[in-house]
Motif scaffolding. Structure first.
Motif, PDB file in Angstrom:
ATOM      1  N   THR A 146       0.833  -1.195   0.000  1.00  0.00           N
ATOM      2  CA  THR A 146       0.000   0.000   0.000  1.00  0.00           C
ATOM      3  C   THR A 146       0.871   1.250   0.000  1.00  0.00           C
ATOM      4  O   THR A 146       2.063   1.201   0.321  1.00  0.00           O
ATOM      5  CB  THR A 146      -0.925   0.033   1.228  1.00  0.00           C
ATOM      6  OG1 THR A 146      -0.121   0.210   2.393  1.00  0.00           O
ATOM      7  CG2 THR A 146      -1.747  -1.237   1.351  1.00  0.00           C
ATOM      8  N   THR A 147       0.251   2.378  -0.323  1.00  0.00           N
ATOM      9  CA  THR A 147       0.974   3.643  -0.327  1.00  0.00           C
ATOM     10  C   THR A 147       1.524   3.951   1.055  1.00  0.00           C
ATOM     11  O   THR A 147       2.665   4.388   1.204  1.00  0.00           O
ATOM     12  CB  THR A 147       0.057   4.785  -0.810  1.00  0.00           C
ATOM     13  OG1 THR A 147      -0.407   4.455  -2.120  1.00  0.00           O
ATOM     14  CG2 THR A 147       0.787   6.102  -0.848  1.00  0.00           C
ATOM     15  N   SER A 148       0.721   3.688   2.086  1.00  0.00           N
ATOM     16  CA  SER A 148       1.154   3.939   3.466  1.00  0.00           C
ATOM     17  C   SER A 148       2.367   3.079   3.825  1.00  0.00           C
ATOM     18  O   SER A 148       3.344   3.576   4.387  1.00  0.00           O
ATOM     19  CB  SER A 148       0.004   3.652   4.435  1.00  0.00           C
ATOM     20  OG  SER A 148       0.450   3.769   5.767  1.00  0.00           O
ATOM     21  N   THR A 149       2.311   1.807   3.465  1.00  0.00           N
ATOM     22  CA  THR A 149       3.427   0.899   3.742  1.00  0.00           C
ATOM     23  C   THR A 149       4.658   1.329   2.961  1.00  0.00           C
ATOM     24  O   THR A 149       5.771   1.341   3.493  1.00  0.00           O
ATOM     25  CB  THR A 149       3.051  -0.558   3.381  1.00  0.00           C
ATOM     26  OG1 THR A 149       1.912  -0.934   4.155  1.00  0.00           O
ATOM     27  CG2 THR A 149       4.187  -1.509   3.649  1.00  0.00           C
TER      28      THR A 149
ATOM     29  N   ASN B  90       5.389   4.352   1.955  1.00  0.00           N
ATOM     30  CA  ASN B  90       5.918   5.556   2.591  1.00  0.00           C
ATOM     31  C   ASN B  90       6.705   5.222   3.847  1.00  0.00           C
ATOM     32  O   ASN B  90       7.757   5.809   4.107  1.00  0.00           O
ATOM     33  CB  ASN B  90       4.782   6.530   2.925  1.00  0.00           C
ATOM     34  CG  ASN B  90       4.183   7.169   1.690  1.00  0.00           C
ATOM     35  OD1 ASN B  90       4.781   7.171   0.619  1.00  0.00           O
ATOM     36  ND2 ASN B  90       2.984   7.702   1.831  1.00  0.00           N
ATOM     37  N   ARG B  91       6.200   4.283   4.627  1.00  0.00           N
ATOM     38  CA  ARG B  91       6.893   3.883   5.858  1.00  0.00           C
ATOM     39  C   ARG B  91       8.226   3.211   5.532  1.00  0.00           C
ATOM     40  O   ARG B  91       9.222   3.434   6.219  1.00  0.00           O
ATOM     41  CB  ARG B  91       5.994   2.964   6.694  1.00  0.00           C
ATOM     42  CG  ARG B  91       4.820   3.730   7.302  1.00  0.00           C
ATOM     43  CD  ARG B  91       3.781   2.815   7.868  1.00  0.00           C
ATOM     44  NE  ARG B  91       4.167   2.321   9.189  1.00  0.00           N
ATOM     45  CZ  ARG B  91       3.445   1.460   9.877  1.00  0.00           C
ATOM     46  NH1 ARG B  91       2.301   0.989   9.389  1.00  0.00           N
ATOM     47  NH2 ARG B  91       3.853   1.049  11.066  1.00  0.00           N
TER      48      ARG B  91
END
Length: 106
Positions: free
Chosen positions: A2-5, A7-8
């Motif tokens: 995912t985008t969040s993952t 980014n992290r």
């Protein structure tokens, strides 16, 4: 991923790159002072111990960056399960998940 993952993971890469640079600078400084009998009130043995600890931290950080490049970062080296991102954010150089870390005693 995912985008969040994603980014992290990018943030973790930045942290590791910063740590690599900091350890490299520290090792250079300590190595220079390692030949001096006393530095900042520390005896030679203390300076040598710090040099060894910094070398190990630098190697661990380089290994984590290598695992990122190879696509194996975040996978436990023992059980091959994913290491939770929360653990990696606390300990970016982690090679093992918590259960395997506890078993190995490292």
């Amino acid at each position: 991923m995912t985008t969040s993952t994603n980014n992290r993971m990018n943030a973790l890469r930045s942290v590791l790159e910063e740590q690599f640079q900091r350890h490299t600078t520290e090792l250079t400084t300590l190595s220079t002072y390692g030949t001096v009998p006393e530095h900042n009130g520390h005896d030679r043995q203390t300076v040598l111990a710090r040099i060894e600890a910094t070398r190990q931290a630098l190697a661990d950080t380089a290994n984590a960056l290598k695992r990122m490049a190879e696509g194996t970062y975040g996978r436990c080296e023992r059980c091959q399960q994913d290491i939770p991102l929360e653990r990696l954010e606390i300990r970016p150089r982690a090679r093992f998940c918590v259960p395997c870390q506890q078993t190995s005693g490292r």
